[in-house]
Motif scaffolding. Structure first.
Motif, PDB file in Angstrom:
ATOM      1  N   LYS A 135     -11.566  -4.509 -10.784  1.00 29.76           N
ATOM      2  CA  LYS A 135     -10.656  -4.336  -9.660  1.00 29.76           C
ATOM      3  C   LYS A 135      -9.385  -5.155  -9.802  1.00 29.76           C
ATOM      4  O   LYS A 135      -8.369  -4.819  -9.218  1.00 29.76           O
ATOM      5  CB  LYS A 135     -11.364  -4.732  -8.358  1.00 29.76           C
ATOM      6  N   ASP A 136      -9.436  -6.246 -10.550  1.00 24.73           N
ATOM      7  CA  ASP A 136      -8.232  -7.068 -10.666  1.00 24.73           C
ATOM      8  C   ASP A 136      -7.227  -6.467 -11.641  1.00 24.73           C
ATOM      9  O   ASP A 136      -6.161  -7.031 -11.853  1.00 24.73           O
ATOM     10  CB  ASP A 136      -8.582  -8.497 -11.093  1.00 24.73           C
ATOM     11  N   THR A 137      -7.556  -5.316 -12.249  1.00 27.64           N
ATOM     12  CA  THR A 137      -6.578  -4.595 -13.067  1.00 27.64           C
ATOM     13  C   THR A 137      -5.725  -3.768 -12.128  1.00 27.64           C
ATOM     14  O   THR A 137      -5.830  -2.553 -12.076  1.00 27.64           O
ATOM     15  CB  THR A 137      -7.293  -3.697 -14.086  1.00 27.64           C
ATOM     16  N   SER A 138      -4.872  -4.449 -11.360  1.00 27.35           N
ATOM     17  CA  SER A 138      -4.108  -3.773 -10.311  1.00 27.35           C
ATOM     18  C   SER A 138      -2.633  -3.750 -10.643  1.00 27.35           C
ATOM     19  O   SER A 138      -2.139  -4.559 -11.425  1.00 27.35           O
ATOM     20  CB  SER A 138      -4.330  -4.464  -8.962  1.00 27.35           C
ATOM     21  N   GLU A 139      -1.956  -2.824 -10.044  1.00 28.06           N
ATOM     22  CA  GLU A 139      -0.526  -2.674 -10.296  1.00 28.06           C
ATOM     23  C   GLU A 139       0.254  -3.741  -9.544  1.00 28.06           C
ATOM     24  O   GLU A 139      -0.269  -4.431  -8.665  1.00 28.06           O
ATOM     25  CB  GLU A 139      -0.059  -1.294  -9.857  1.00 28.06           C
ATOM     26  N   GLY A 140       1.516  -3.926  -9.879  1.00 36.83           N
ATOM     27  CA  GLY A 140       2.346  -4.902  -9.204  1.00 36.83           C
ATOM     28  C   GLY A 140       2.432  -4.628  -7.709  1.00 36.83           C
ATOM     29  O   GLY A 140       2.423  -3.495  -7.269  1.00 36.83           O
ATOM     30  N   THR A 141       2.553  -5.701  -6.945  1.00 36.20           N
ATOM     31  CA  THR A 141       2.584  -5.557  -5.492  1.00 36.20           C
ATOM     32  C   THR A 141       3.831  -4.817  -5.053  1.00 36.20           C
ATOM     33  O   THR A 141       4.900  -4.945  -5.651  1.00 36.20           O
ATOM     34  CB  THR A 141       2.554  -6.944  -4.829  1.00 36.20           C
ATOM     35  N   GLY A 142       3.679  -4.025  -4.011  1.00 30.09           N
ATOM     36  CA  GLY A 142       4.794  -3.266  -3.474  1.00 30.09           C
ATOM     37  C   GLY A 142       5.759  -4.149  -2.711  1.00 30.09           C
ATOM     38  O   GLY A 142       5.467  -5.296  -2.377  1.00 30.09           O
ATOM     39  N   PHE A 144       6.803  -3.912   0.349  1.00 32.63           N
ATOM     40  CA  PHE A 144       6.421  -4.187   1.736  1.00 32.63           C
ATOM     41  C   PHE A 144       4.914  -4.367   1.890  1.00 32.63           C
ATOM     42  O   PHE A 144       4.345  -4.055   2.935  1.00 32.63           O
ATOM     43  CB  PHE A 144       6.912  -3.057   2.643  1.00 32.63           C
ATOM     44  N   ASP A 145       4.261  -4.884   0.843  1.00 36.41           N
ATOM     45  CA  ASP A 145       2.819  -5.118   0.927  1.00 36.41           C
ATOM     46  C   ASP A 145       2.469  -6.203   1.931  1.00 36.41           C
ATOM     47  O   ASP A 145       1.338  -6.271   2.401  1.00 36.41           O
ATOM     48  CB  ASP A 145       2.268  -5.508  -0.448  1.00 36.41           C
ATOM     49  N   PHE A 146       3.450  -7.063   2.272  1.00 41.44           N
ATOM     50  CA  PHE A 146       3.156  -8.115   3.249  1.00 41.44           C
ATOM     51  C   PHE A 146       2.917  -7.544   4.646  1.00 41.44           C
ATOM     52  O   PHE A 146       2.399  -8.241   5.521  1.00 41.44           O
ATOM     53  CB  PHE A 146       4.306  -9.135   3.284  1.00 41.44           C
ATOM     54  N   LEU A 147       3.274  -6.282   4.865  1.00 40.16           N
ATOM     55  CA  LEU A 147       3.038  -5.640   6.155  1.00 40.16           C
ATOM     56  C   LEU A 147       1.671  -4.969   6.233  1.00 40.16           C
ATOM     57  O   LEU A 147       1.279  -4.491   7.305  1.00 40.16           O
ATOM     58  CB  LEU A 147       4.119  -4.589   6.432  1.00 40.16           C
ATOM     59  N   SER A 148       0.945  -4.944   5.123  1.00 43.64           N
ATOM     60  CA  SER A 148      -0.309  -4.182   5.066  1.00 43.64           C
ATOM     61  C   SER A 148      -1.428  -4.719   5.959  1.00 43.64           C
ATOM     62  O   SER A 148      -2.305  -3.938   6.337  1.00 43.64           O
ATOM     63  CB  SER A 148      -0.806  -4.120   3.616  1.00 43.64           C
ATOM     64  N   PRO A 149      -1.473  -6.030   6.314  1.00 46.72           N
ATOM     65  CA  PRO A 149      -2.579  -6.475   7.165  1.00 46.72           C
ATOM     66  C   PRO A 149      -2.637  -5.791   8.522  1.00 46.72           C
ATOM     67  O   PRO A 149      -3.714  -5.725   9.126  1.00 46.72           O
ATOM     68  CB  PRO A 149      -2.320  -7.975   7.317  1.00 46.72           C
ATOM     69  N   PHE A 150      -1.495  -5.317   9.057  1.00 46.74           N
ATOM     70  CA  PHE A 150      -1.468  -4.654  10.359  1.00 46.74           C
ATOM     71  C   PHE A 150      -0.988  -3.216  10.184  1.00 46.74           C
ATOM     72  O   PHE A 150      -0.186  -2.920   9.287  1.00 46.74           O
ATOM     73  CB  PHE A 150      -0.538  -5.373  11.342  1.00 46.74           C
ATOM     74  N   THR A 151      -1.467  -2.344  11.048  1.00 46.09           N
ATOM     75  CA  THR A 151      -0.988  -0.966  11.056  1.00 46.09           C
ATOM     76  C   THR A 151       0.399  -0.905  11.696  1.00 46.09           C
ATOM     77  O   THR A 151       0.855  -1.877  12.323  1.00 46.09           O
ATOM     78  CB  THR A 151      -1.952  -0.070  11.839  1.00 46.09           C
ATOM     79  N   ASN A 238      -6.487 -11.282   7.081  1.00 51.47           N
ATOM     80  CA  ASN A 238      -6.522  -9.929   6.548  1.00 51.47           C
ATOM     81  C   ASN A 238      -5.649  -9.787   5.307  1.00 51.47           C
ATOM     82  O   ASN A 238      -5.955  -9.000   4.414  1.00 51.47           O
ATOM     83  CB  ASN A 238      -6.060  -8.937   7.617  1.00 51.47           C
ATOM     84  N   LEU A 239      -4.576 -10.558   5.227  1.00 49.88           N
ATOM     85  CA  LEU A 239      -3.731 -10.525   4.032  1.00 49.88           C
ATOM     86  C   LEU A 239      -4.498 -11.041   2.822  1.00 49.88           C
ATOM     87  O   LEU A 239      -4.430 -10.475   1.730  1.00 49.88           O
ATOM     88  CB  LEU A 239      -2.474 -11.368   4.253  1.00 49.88           C
ATOM     89  N   SER A 240      -5.273 -12.112   3.028  1.00 47.66           N
ATOM     90  CA  SER A 240      -6.053 -12.677   1.928  1.00 47.66           C
ATOM     91  C   SER A 240      -7.129 -11.715   1.456  1.00 47.66           C
ATOM     92  O   SER A 240      -7.303 -11.494   0.256  1.00 47.66           O
ATOM     93  CB  SER A 240      -6.700 -13.990   2.380  1.00 47.66           C
ATOM     94  N   SER A 241      -7.851 -11.094   2.398  1.00 50.20           N
ATOM     95  CA  SER A 241      -8.929 -10.175   2.013  1.00 50.20           C
ATOM     96  C   SER A 241      -8.385  -8.912   1.366  1.00 50.20           C
ATOM     97  O   SER A 241      -9.010  -8.347   0.469  1.00 50.20           O
ATOM     98  CB  SER A 241      -9.780  -9.813   3.234  1.00 50.20           C
ATOM     99  N   SER A 242      -7.202  -8.461   1.801  1.00 49.66           N
ATOM    100  CA  SER A 242      -6.633  -7.252   1.205  1.00 49.66           C
ATOM    101  C   SER A 242      -6.177  -7.507  -0.223  1.00 49.66           C
ATOM    102  O   SER A 242      -6.247  -6.618  -1.069  1.00 49.66           O
ATOM    103  CB  SER A 242      -5.450  -6.753   2.050  1.00 49.66           C
ATOM    104  N   LYS A 243      -5.740  -8.718  -0.509  1.00 51.96           N
ATOM    105  CA  LYS A 243      -5.308  -9.033  -1.867  1.00 51.96           C
ATOM    106  C   LYS A 243      -6.490  -9.189  -2.811  1.00 51.96           C
ATOM    107  O   LYS A 243      -6.418  -8.838  -3.988  1.00 51.96           O
ATOM    108  CB  LYS A 243      -4.451 -10.318  -1.876  1.00 51.96           C
ATOM    109  N   THR A 244      -7.601  -9.753  -2.315  1.00 54.11           N
ATOM    110  CA  THR A 244      -8.760  -9.956  -3.170  1.00 54.11           C
ATOM    111  C   THR A 244      -9.562  -8.686  -3.377  1.00 54.11           C
ATOM    112  O   THR A 244     -10.394  -8.611  -4.275  1.00 54.11           O
ATOM    113  CB  THR A 244      -9.690 -11.027  -2.569  1.00 54.11           C
ATOM    114  N   SER A 393      -9.437  -3.437   5.507  1.00 53.92           N
ATOM    115  CA  SER A 393      -8.694  -2.433   6.262  1.00 53.92           C
ATOM    116  C   SER A 393      -7.704  -3.102   7.196  1.00 53.92           C
ATOM    117  O   SER A 393      -7.920  -4.212   7.675  1.00 53.92           O
ATOM    118  CB  SER A 393      -9.661  -1.551   7.060  1.00 53.92           C
ATOM    119  N   ALA A 394      -6.583  -2.429   7.467  1.00 60.38           N
ATOM    120  CA  ALA A 394      -5.544  -2.982   8.320  1.00 60.38           C
ATOM    121  C   ALA A 394      -6.053  -3.129   9.756  1.00 60.38           C
ATOM    122  O   ALA A 394      -6.851  -2.333  10.239  1.00 60.38           O
ATOM    123  CB  ALA A 394      -4.315  -2.092   8.283  1.00 60.38           C
TER     124      ALA A 394
END
Length: 468
Positions: A135-142, A144-151, A238-244, A393-394
């Motif tokens: 799973k850590d083979t992930s693409e570069g962060t987007g 506006f990924d910092f907005l992902s914790p909330f809908t 939620n930001l921490s869990s979404s990144k991991t 999930s957001a």
């Protein structure tokens, strides 16, 4: 003549009895089918002295429909079945060809070569070829990924709460006589811009003075501070869990991405149908993958070795999608790529030309139409990683409705206290000047809520002093 007739009748009777007994013996022998299989999770696994798994459940259901008994034995050489240079077969296919087993039930891929040697039923499971990665083979962060914790709905609610709180502070600071005691000669400290700045400072835990002096303003500020603490705690958690648990955005999304990179090593099971697919393919991408595996000798000897190397990192295991789905369900740090190529099926093998093949195919189709095969798939491929996926999930608006309610109550209470403070002052002034309380209150409201010339009284007083 009569004796001859009796002799013929007796001979016919003996012959009939012999044929009947011979048919009975043959029926008794054939009533117990010899089944060969191979140990592989979750198709066939040891449970004490018995075997359990998807294929064992499937065999039980098919036997009930066709009404035969069976005896299961493990294949002697622990192989599925491959043809050597002399045309001889090993593994389960070889046992069926040599008559050592009547049926072979396992994840046997239906191929043209095997179809020539044995009879194969309709597929009981569809599969293909895919890629297993960490799973850590992930693409570069987007961006506006910092907005992902909330809908998006939650962010809109936060914006409305921010503007509403700033507006309440602005209004309460004007209404409360404890905050603005002399509107005629005193400048109000909480302008609209300062109210917005003060609320933003509290949201970022930086603080911005001056702070309200009145009880009404302090109630509103305390409500906003509580709202801010809970909001930031949810955001960072939620930001921490979404990144991991970032699992869906992979650098290697398919076989073309795999062939175009040289950072991640990749390989498949040696001597498998997966390897044959890439070897015999005319697709240039698949040919490059095969040539790379041959050049690097990156084959693995077993499915377990492929999963272990993938878990260790910097390796992508190419295999059949259903097997990779099982690995993903058992190992939460792994994920299967979405692309699946080379669709094929798993079938039951029987002796070439055996009449039972037709009945087995019909039974498999009946089980599929009744939903039994889907049930067995969900039973043996159950994932232990569902809870981990849910954590990333957001946050939805209804998850924070409690803290939004507390903020609303705080704003309402602050506004009510400000009105009560102004009403108390108006009653005192009305008693001193012997005026109507409503008249004094109306005059105070019109004076305090005027935005134009709100700061000019102090300037006028200074001009009058200079003239005097």
């Amino acid at each position: 003549m009569q004796i001859r007739r009796l002799t013929m009748v007796f001979g016919f009777f003996v012959l009939s009895v012999g044929l009947f007994l011979d048919m009975g013996v043959c029926t008794a022998v054939q009533s117990e089918m010899r089944i060969t299989t191979i140990k592989q999770e979750p198709y066939a696994m040891s449970k004490g002295t018995q075997l359990e798994g998807f294929c064992m459940d499937l065999l039980s259901e098919v036997a009930k429909k066709l009404g035969f008994k069976y005896k299961v034995q493990l294949v002697k050489d622990a192989s599925y079945g491959r043809q050597d240079e002399n045309g001889n077969w090993n593994g389960m296919i070889g046992e069926v060809v040599r008559g050592e087993a009547d049926l072979a039930i396992a994840p046997l891929t239906l191929t043209a070569t095997r179809e020539k040697a044995v009879g194969m039923t309709k597929p009981f499971m569809q599969t293909g070829i895919s890629i297993l990665l960490r799973k850590d083979t992930s693409e570069g962060t987007g961006l506006f990924d910092f907005l992902s914790p909330f809908t998006a709905e939650t962010w809109v609610g936060i914006l409305i709460a921010y503007l509403g709180t700033a507006a309440c502070i602005f209004v309460v600071a004007r209404l409360s006589p404890c905050e603005w005691s002399q509107p005629q000669s005193e400048k109000n400290r909480f302008s609209l811009l300062h109210s917005l700045w003060y609320t933003a400072g509290a949201l970022t835990l930086q603080g911005a003075g001056p702070h309200p002096k009145a009880l009404s303003g302090r109630v509103i500020c305390c409500s906003w501070w509580l709202f801010t603490i809970v909001l930031l705690a949810c955001y960072f958690s939620n930001l921490s869990s979404s990144k991991t648990s970032e699992s869906t955005h992979l650098t290697v999304k398919g076989f073309e991405d795999l062939a175009n990179q040289d950072t991640i090593e990749y390989g498949c099971l040696a001597g498998s149908s997966t390897l044959a697919f890439f070897k015999n393919s005319n697709n240039p991408v698949y040919r490059r993958i095969y040539e790379h595996m041959e050049r690097a000798k990156s084959f693995v000897s077993s499915m377990d070795e492929g999963v272990r190397r993938t878990k260790d990192g910097n390796f992508a295991f190419i295999g059949e999608s259903v097997s990779l789905d099982l690995a993903e369900a058992r190992h939460c740090e792994l994920v299967r790529a979405h692309e699946v190529v080379g669709m094929r099926g798993y079938s039951i093998a029987a002796t070439l030309g055996s009449p039972i093949i037709k009945n087995l195919s019909v039974a498999i189709l009946q089980l599929s139409e009744a939903g039994e095969l889907a049930y067995l798939r969900s039973k043996w491929w159950a994932s232990s990683c569902i809870e981990d996926k849910a954590k990333s999930s957001a946050v939805q608006p209804h998850s924070l409705k409690g803290i939004f309610l507390v903020l609303s109550l705080g704003l309402g209470l602050g506004a009510l206290l400000a009105v009560l403070e102004l009403t108390s002052k108006s009653r005192r002034i009305a008693a001193e000047q012997r005026k109507s309380c409503c008249a004094v209150l109306t005059e105070e409201l019109s004076l305090r809520l005027r935005t134009r010339n709100a700061n000019k009284p102090q300037e006028n007083v200074d001009i009058d002093k200079e003239k005097a």
